[in-house]
Scaffold this motif. Structure first.
Motif, PDB file in Angstrom:
ATOM      1  N   LEU A  20       0.798  -1.227   0.000  1.00 20.03           N
ATOM      2  CA  LEU A  20       0.000   0.000   0.000  1.00 20.03           C
ATOM      3  C   LEU A  20       0.829   1.274   0.000  1.00 20.03           C
ATOM      4  CD1 LEU A  20      -2.513  -1.027   2.814  1.00 20.03           C
ATOM      5  CD2 LEU A  20      -2.992  -1.049   0.359  1.00 20.03           C
ATOM      6  N   ILE A  40      -7.686  -1.994   5.845  1.00 27.09           N
ATOM      7  CA  ILE A  40      -8.199  -1.249   4.694  1.00 27.09           C
ATOM      8  C   ILE A  40      -9.695  -1.514   4.571  1.00 27.09           C
ATOM      9  CG2 ILE A  40      -6.001  -1.392   3.456  1.00 27.09           C
ATOM     10  CD1 ILE A  40      -7.487  -3.440   1.565  1.00 27.09           C
ATOM     11  N   ASP A 212      -6.465   3.748  -6.712  1.00 28.19           N
ATOM     12  CA  ASP A 212      -5.277   3.254  -6.012  1.00 28.19           C
ATOM     13  C   ASP A 212      -4.008   4.000  -6.409  1.00 28.19           C
ATOM     14  OD1 ASP A 212      -6.876   1.581  -4.622  1.00 28.19           O
ATOM     15  OD2 ASP A 212      -6.041  -0.286  -5.407  1.00 28.19           O
ATOM     16  N   HIS A 215      -3.480   4.651  -1.938  1.00 32.25           N
ATOM     17  CA  HIS A 215      -4.356   3.740  -1.193  1.00 32.25           C
ATOM     18  C   HIS A 215      -4.788   4.292   0.158  1.00 32.25           C
ATOM     19  CE1 HIS A 215      -1.990   0.836  -3.710  1.00 32.25           C
ATOM     20  NE2 HIS A 215      -3.127   0.177  -3.751  1.00 32.25           N
ATOM     21  N   THR A 216      -3.913   5.045   0.819  1.00 28.07           N
ATOM     22  CA  THR A 216      -4.058   5.304   2.250  1.00 28.07           C
ATOM     23  C   THR A 216      -4.147   6.794   2.581  1.00 28.07           C
ATOM     24  OG1 THR A 216      -1.667   5.424   2.622  1.00 28.07           O
ATOM     25  CG2 THR A 216      -2.706   3.232   2.773  1.00 28.07           C
ATOM     26  N   PRO A 226       2.122   4.520  -3.498  1.00 30.96           N
ATOM     27  CA  PRO A 226       1.997   3.131  -3.053  1.00 30.96           C
ATOM     28  C   PRO A 226       3.301   2.352  -3.202  1.00 30.96           C
ATOM     29  CG  PRO A 226       0.134   3.752  -4.412  1.00 30.96           C
ATOM     30  CD  PRO A 226       1.140   4.858  -4.534  1.00 30.96           C
ATOM     31  N   HIS A 259      -8.418   2.994  -0.337  1.00 29.14           N
ATOM     32  CA  HIS A 259      -8.839   1.958   0.613  1.00 29.14           C
ATOM     33  C   HIS A 259      -8.902   2.412   2.072  1.00 29.14           C
ATOM     34  CE1 HIS A 259      -9.137  -1.330  -2.232  1.00 29.14           C
ATOM     35  NE2 HIS A 259      -8.001  -0.934  -2.776  1.00 29.14           N
TER      36      HIS A 259
END
Length: 267
Positions: A20, A40, A212, A215-216, A226, A259
């Motif tokens: 990620l 996630i 994506d 992702h975070t 990522p 996510h």
């Protein structure tokens, strides 16, 4: 004109942080981040246009994934690598659409990695599945061993339509899908060749769905790409920088990492 935008959390999951987030980035090292299982979520999004009907971004999770890890519609090899025992489903796509009496006009896929197509096989075969440039080129997929499972999840004879952003040399990467400036599709290659993001204007500042490309929450807030899940890190870097520029220029209020929970901009 504005569209109605809705986020639905389909499931929670856990996957390796090294996939990620780039753990070699100096900011990751400064935070002393190490590889571990990271919580996630799997989301899908509804776009309700007053004239053109209802569309989805990504496909959520299918009913078949509620039957236990031994019954998931992917190969046993893929299942053994995907931590399906950590998958906690809250809402299946088919159930959500049926109980809300939604007739979909189409689905936009941020990309065709397995965790974004888990609801696709249970949807009407006539619904257009929109994907980004070159996304259907199997050689671009991050790991060829998941290809059979991805095809299975997309279902038999999916109505895949590749979006055309024009001449690749023109630098054009924005598509006004409905032609009324209510819903913009952004070509953001890197995570996969055909990765897409979306900008949805609203009265209070707009929504930016990253897919994506990030992702975070930590990745967005610290400007980190990522990790091992991404096909082309350099291209991913360029696309993430582009999205950050759009977020600033448009004074975007809501940012949606691929996510994790949305980020509300302080600007």
């Amino acid at each position: 004109m504005y569209v109605d935008f809705q986020t639905i959390k389909a499931a929670d999951w856990e996957v390796p942080l090294a996939g990620l987030l780039d753990l070699e980035d100096p900011k990751s090292k400064l935070a002393n981040l190490k590889d571990r299982l990271e919580p996630i979520s799997i989301y899908f999004y509804l776009i309700k246009h007053p004239k053109h009907g209802t569309y989805m971004i990504d496909s959520g999770v299918g009913e078949s994934f509620t039957k236990g890890k031994d019954q998931v519609p992917v190969s046993s090899l893929v299942a053994s690598q995907m931590n399906f025992d950590k998958l906690k489903i809250y809402e299946t796509t088919k159930s959500f659409l049926e109980k809300n009496k939604i007739q979909l006009k189409g689905i936009f896929f941020t990309h065709l990695h397995l965790d974004h197509v888990m609801g696709a096989s249970e949807l009407d075969r006539n619904i257009p599945f929109y994907v980004g440039p070159s996304e259907m080129d199997h050689s671009q997929f991050i790991n060829v061993f998941v290809q059979g499972s991805t095809n299975r999840l997309l279902g038999e004879n999916p109505n895949l339509l590749q979006l055309d952003f024009g001449d690749v040399n023109s630098g054009s990467f924005v598509f006004d899908f409905f032609g009324d400036q209510s819903f913009f599709i952004l070509s953001v290659p890197g995570h996969t060749q055909g990765s897409l993001a979306f900008f949805i204007p609203s009265k209070d500042g707009g929504h930016l769905v990253l897919g994506d490309t990030c992702h975070t929450r930590f990745g967005w807030l610290e400007n980190i790409i990522p990790g091992t899940f991404t096909t082309d890190p350099k291209l991913n870097r360029k696309s993430l920088d582009t999205l950050r520029g759009i977020a600033t220029y448009q004074k975007t209020k809501y940012i949606y990492p691929g996510h994790q929970e949305r980020i509300i901009s302080k600007e």
